[in-house]
Scaffold this motif. Structure first.
Motif, PDB file in Angstrom:
ATOM      1  N   ILE A 405       0.853  -1.196   0.000  1.00 45.38           N
ATOM      2  CA  ILE A 405       0.000   0.000   0.000  1.00 45.38           C
ATOM      3  C   ILE A 405       0.889   1.247   0.000  1.00 45.38           C
ATOM      4  O   ILE A 405       0.656   2.209  -0.730  1.00 45.38           O
ATOM      5  CB  ILE A 405      -0.951  -0.010   1.226  1.00 45.38           C
ATOM      6  CG1 ILE A 405      -1.929  -1.171   1.099  1.00 45.38           C
ATOM      7  CG2 ILE A 405      -1.677   1.323   1.384  1.00 45.38           C
ATOM      8  CD1 ILE A 405      -2.772  -1.434   2.333  1.00 45.38           C
ATOM      9  N   GLY A 406       1.967   1.188   0.809  1.00 44.87           N
ATOM     10  CA  GLY A 406       2.879   2.339   0.908  1.00 44.87           C
ATOM     11  C   GLY A 406       3.513   2.726  -0.414  1.00 44.87           C
ATOM     12  O   GLY A 406       3.763   3.904  -0.660  1.00 44.87           O
ATOM     13  N   ILE A 421       8.358   0.695   6.261  1.00 49.19           N
ATOM     14  CA  ILE A 421       9.240  -0.467   6.448  1.00 49.19           C
ATOM     15  C   ILE A 421       9.321  -0.858   7.932  1.00 49.19           C
ATOM     16  O   ILE A 421       9.433  -2.035   8.283  1.00 49.19           O
ATOM     17  CB  ILE A 421      10.637  -0.241   5.821  1.00 49.19           C
ATOM     18  CG1 ILE A 421      11.406  -1.559   5.771  1.00 49.19           C
ATOM     19  CG2 ILE A 421      11.448   0.824   6.517  1.00 49.19           C
ATOM     20  CD1 ILE A 421      12.510  -1.597   4.767  1.00 49.19           C
ATOM     21  N   THR A 422       9.179   0.145   8.813  1.00 46.21           N
ATOM     22  CA  THR A 422       9.186  -0.162  10.252  1.00 46.21           C
ATOM     23  C   THR A 422       7.960  -1.015  10.602  1.00 46.21           C
ATOM     24  O   THR A 422       8.067  -1.999  11.346  1.00 46.21           O
ATOM     25  CB  THR A 422       9.195   1.137  11.082  1.00 46.21           C
ATOM     26  OG1 THR A 422      10.246   1.956  10.592  1.00 46.21           O
ATOM     27  CG2 THR A 422       9.408   0.876  12.550  1.00 46.21           C
ATOM     28  N   GLN A 490       3.562 -10.992 -13.970  1.00 41.98           N
ATOM     29  CA  GLN A 490       4.443  -9.912 -14.417  1.00 41.98           C
ATOM     30  C   GLN A 490       4.788  -8.972 -13.265  1.00 41.98           C
ATOM     31  O   GLN A 490       3.901  -8.495 -12.562  1.00 41.98           O
ATOM     32  CB  GLN A 490       3.733  -9.084 -15.509  1.00 41.98           C
ATOM     33  CG  GLN A 490       3.614  -9.802 -16.844  1.00 41.98           C
ATOM     34  CD  GLN A 490       4.962 -10.008 -17.515  1.00 41.98           C
ATOM     35  OE1 GLN A 490       5.771  -9.095 -17.550  1.00 41.98           O
ATOM     36  NE2 GLN A 490       5.211 -11.200 -18.036  1.00 41.98           N
ATOM     37  N   ILE A 491       6.075  -8.707 -13.070  1.00 44.07           N
ATOM     38  CA  ILE A 491       6.493  -7.789 -12.008  1.00 44.07           C
ATOM     39  C   ILE A 491       7.159  -6.577 -12.648  1.00 44.07           C
ATOM     40  O   ILE A 491       8.289  -6.671 -13.129  1.00 44.07           O
ATOM     41  CB  ILE A 491       7.459  -8.476 -11.032  1.00 44.07           C
ATOM     42  CG1 ILE A 491       6.760  -9.664 -10.380  1.00 44.07           C
ATOM     43  CG2 ILE A 491       7.946  -7.500  -9.958  1.00 44.07           C
ATOM     44  CD1 ILE A 491       7.673 -10.580  -9.652  1.00 44.07           C
ATOM     45  N   ALA A 492       6.428  -5.455 -12.682  1.00 44.13           N
ATOM     46  CA  ALA A 492       6.998  -4.245 -13.297  1.00 44.13           C
ATOM     47  C   ALA A 492       7.297  -3.191 -12.235  1.00 44.13           C
ATOM     48  O   ALA A 492       8.184  -2.362 -12.401  1.00 44.13           O
ATOM     49  CB  ALA A 492       6.024  -3.678 -14.324  1.00 44.13           C
ATOM     50  N   THR A 493       6.563  -3.241 -11.130  1.00 47.19           N
ATOM     51  CA  THR A 493       6.743  -2.209 -10.095  1.00 47.19           C
ATOM     52  C   THR A 493       6.989  -2.872  -8.743  1.00 47.19           C
ATOM     53  O   THR A 493       6.775  -4.084  -8.573  1.00 47.19           O
ATOM     54  CB  THR A 493       5.462  -1.360  -9.945  1.00 47.19           C
ATOM     55  OG1 THR A 493       4.417  -2.258  -9.550  1.00 47.19           O
ATOM     56  CG2 THR A 493       5.082  -0.663 -11.250  1.00 47.19           C
ATOM     57  N   LEU A 494       7.388  -2.034  -7.786  1.00 43.94           N
ATOM     58  CA  LEU A 494       7.595  -2.542  -6.429  1.00 43.94           C
ATOM     59  C   LEU A 494       6.304  -3.092  -5.838  1.00 43.94           C
ATOM     60  O   LEU A 494       6.306  -4.061  -5.086  1.00 43.94           O
ATOM     61  CB  LEU A 494       8.076  -1.393  -5.537  1.00 43.94           C
ATOM     62  CG  LEU A 494       9.577  -1.219  -5.438  1.00 43.94           C
ATOM     63  CD1 LEU A 494       9.892  -0.050  -4.541  1.00 43.94           C
ATOM     64  CD2 LEU A 494      10.206  -2.489  -4.883  1.00 43.94           C
ATOM     65  N   TYR A 495       5.187  -2.436  -6.212  1.00 46.59           N
ATOM     66  CA  TYR A 495       3.879  -2.901  -5.737  1.00 46.59           C
ATOM     67  C   TYR A 495       3.659  -4.357  -6.170  1.00 46.59           C
ATOM     68  O   TYR A 495       3.289  -5.210  -5.366  1.00 46.59           O
ATOM     69  CB  TYR A 495       2.785  -1.983  -6.289  1.00 46.59           C
ATOM     70  CG  TYR A 495       1.396  -2.463  -6.004  1.00 46.59           C
ATOM     71  CD1 TYR A 495       0.811  -2.276  -4.760  1.00 46.59           C
ATOM     72  CD2 TYR A 495       0.645  -3.113  -6.995  1.00 46.59           C
ATOM     73  CE1 TYR A 495      -0.476  -2.725  -4.493  1.00 46.59           C
ATOM     74  CE2 TYR A 495      -0.637  -3.566  -6.742  1.00 46.59           C
ATOM     75  CZ  TYR A 495      -1.185  -3.368  -5.487  1.00 46.59           C
ATOM     76  OH  TYR A 495      -2.459  -3.828  -5.225  1.00 46.59           O
ATOM     77  N   ASP A 496       3.950  -4.633  -7.464  1.00 44.74           N
ATOM     78  CA  ASP A 496       3.786  -6.010  -7.966  1.00 44.74           C
ATOM     79  C   ASP A 496       4.693  -6.974  -7.191  1.00 44.74           C
ATOM     80  O   ASP A 496       4.307  -8.094  -6.864  1.00 44.74           O
ATOM     81  CB  ASP A 496       4.190  -6.113  -9.452  1.00 44.74           C
ATOM     82  CG  ASP A 496       3.373  -5.194 -10.330  1.00 44.74           C
ATOM     83  OD1 ASP A 496       2.255  -4.843  -9.927  1.00 44.74           O
ATOM     84  OD2 ASP A 496       3.886  -4.810 -11.407  1.00 44.74           O
TER      85      ASP A 496
END
Ligand code: PHE
Length: 527
Positions: A405-406, A421-422, A490-496
């Motif tokens: 979400i972040g 991350i904390t 498919q992983i294109a972004t950090l969200y993915d």
């Protein structure tokens, strides 16, 4: 239930094992904190080669507990195995010291380092499963305090793991490559302290509630003796020899199968196999054959066998936990480095500091969890081990959901708040406390006493497989906008990327939860 089982306080032996393991983990993690820096900054190896050595080392370190567990159960007992394991680990650390002392002679330093790593791998195999087994044997088999005892023990692990990088980093990582040796020397001394304390107090404190000494070899232990004869007899009979032959054959066959590169297959399997080198192949081959070898033992009763199956099933799910959790050392550190705003009141926190969050959270939360299990246990409301494990996986999934979400919709060059991350590390630690110490306790409760340390070795083996898998998954971390694919996803972004872990651990949590009733039945009266 006897009054003894209701007691909330713990035997003194627990604190002896706590201190011993604290020093051993100080030694292990102190060396680990410096290891990569030493290789790249003093020996000047490139990062790719360094990462390969690191992966193989951390994988093998958790494979040898099978050997250490086997030798302890059959011949040496836990005490002697811990002593020799500790001595061999200390020798390993002193070889690392000798290597760092000679870092300018790269050939010699490299040779000493590989001997050191070999000793650490072997020594850990004898130390780690055996000390964990002894914790459980301090209590009567049905004692309700076991989960809380292992949680306290886990706090010792993390106290050592948390302090070591600070101290060894302080003396060893000074910017001057000649100083690494002081870090390794400290790790060696820490290991000797562990052995010394253990040897000094073991006879006084390591006994059952009835006062019987624990961790003796089967020969020394009369009651244990009869079991050993069973096992020996079973080895002499032709069935047992057959078992050994087909296991070895299977091991070799699987080893070559895994070494073979399945490049053309685009499946989950391919993602694992593509990265398989010979050490990876050995880990996966042993992970499949060893459990079958153990369970084919003719001396096992039906109940014992069904309990062992529960250990296997949970150890399998646990692979997904550690593969996602261990991203801490790799992809999550890149994330902390590149995409987290680490400024606090004008001071920028180093990315590596995030690695100590986990240990700090364990040390602060472990007493709360230990008290929670005791509190629920006293009221008959404590969840069973499989339910706790599934809760652990669920919390891991929630941790990744929070961070997904972040980063959702955030541009690759924008840094997000440190709180994301904390929160992830906080949730992951809570998950770890539901899963890891409880797992140790569960293995101890379910394993027949004559296989107690060997099955602890199986439990650690799932960590070896997970570490290998974690490396493959970490390689999917998106870089420069280039999409990667995993099992068709498919992983294109950090969200993915983070969502992959949400789904992986979430699905594992749900399946384990639905299996828990069945597993409880297979546990035959053990919770
Ligand atoms: N911090 C734990 C330890 O060092 C990590 C771990 C868990 C390692 C489970 C192996 C297996 O013991």
């Amino acid at each position: 239930m006897s009054s003894n089982e209701m007691k909330l306080s713990h035997p003194k032996g627990l604190y002896l094992l706590f201190i011993t393991e604290m020093w051993e983990r100080f030694s292990y993690y102190g060396m680990r904190a410096l290891f990569m820096l030493y290789i790249t900054k003093a020996l000047l190896f490139d990062k790719g080669f360094a990462a390969q050595i690191y992966g193989n080392y951390t994988g093998l370190v958790y494979l040898t507990p099978l050997l250490g567990g086997y030798i302890a159960d059959r011949y040496w007992g836990n005490r002697r195995s811990i002593f020799w394991g500790g001595i061999v680990m200390a020798i390993g650390q002193f070889l690392m010291f000798a290597s760092a002392l000679n870092y300018q002679d790269v050939e010699l330093a490299k040779y000493l380092m590989f001997c050191g790593l070999g000793s650490l791998i072997l020594g850990n195999g004898f130390f780690k499963p055996n000390i964990s087994t002894m914790v459980g044997h301090l209590y009567a088999p049905t004692d309700k305090r076991k989960d809380s005892a292992f949680t306290i023990f886990y706090m010792g692990i993390n106290l050592g793991a948390g302090l070591a990088p600070l101290w060894c980093g302080f003396v060893g990582d000074t910017g001057n490559p000649a100083d690494f040796k002081w870090g390794f020397l400290s790790a060696g001394v820490g290991m000797l302290v562990a052995v010394f304390i253990f040897e000094l107090f073991k006879n006084k404190y390591l006994c059952t509630p009835e006062g019987k000494q624990i961790g003796l070899s089967p020969m020394e232990d009369l009651t244990h003796h009869s079991h050993t004869l069973d096992v020996d007899d079973s080895l002499k009979n032709p069935n047992s020899k057959k078992r050994l032959v087909w296991s070895l054959g299977g091991l070799v066959a699987l080893f070559f199968l895994f070494s073979f590169n399945f490049n053309s297959l685009n499946t989950v399997g391919a993602a694992i196999f593509e990265g398989a080198d010979w050490i990876g192949s050995a880990i996966f081959a042993v992970s499949i054959i060893m459990p079958v070898f153990i369970v084919a033992d003719k001396s096992l009763t039906k109940i014992e066998r069904s309990r062992i199956f529960v250990i296997y099933i949970i150890a399998f799910f646990v692979i997904f936990f550690w593969a996602a959790f261990e991203q801490a050392g790799a992809s999550l550190t890149f994330f902390a480095d590149e995409q987290t705003d680490r400024r606090i009141f004008g001071w920028e926190m180093p990315a590596s500091s995030f690695q100590s969050f986990n240990a700090i959270f364990v040390v602060t939360l472990a007493p709360i969890f230990a008290a929670l299990w005791s509190f629920l246990g006293k009221r008959g409301m404590e969840p069973s081990s499989p339910v706790k494990q599934s809760l652990g996986l669920f919390l891991l999934s929630v941790g990744y959901l929070v961070i997904a979400i972040g980063v959702h919709g955030v541009d690759a060059n924008v840094k997000v708040s440190i709180l994301w991350i904390t929160s992830l590390y906080l949730l992951h630690t809570m998950g770890e406390l539901c899963l890891s110490p409880i797992g140790l306790s569960m293995v101890n409760k379910l394993a027949p006493i004559r296989f107690a340390s060997l099955l602890m070795g199986v439990w650690y083996m799932s960590n070896a497989a997970a570490n290998k898998f974690a490396g493959t998954l970490s390689g999917l971390y998106p870089e420069n906008g280039v999409a990667k694919s995993f099992a068709g996803y498919q992983i294109a972004t950090l969200y993915d990327f983070f969502m992959l872990f949400v789904v992986m651990s979430g699905v594992a949590a749900v399946i384990l939860y639905f299996l828990s009733k069945k597993l409880e039945k297979l546990m035959n009266g053990i919770k």
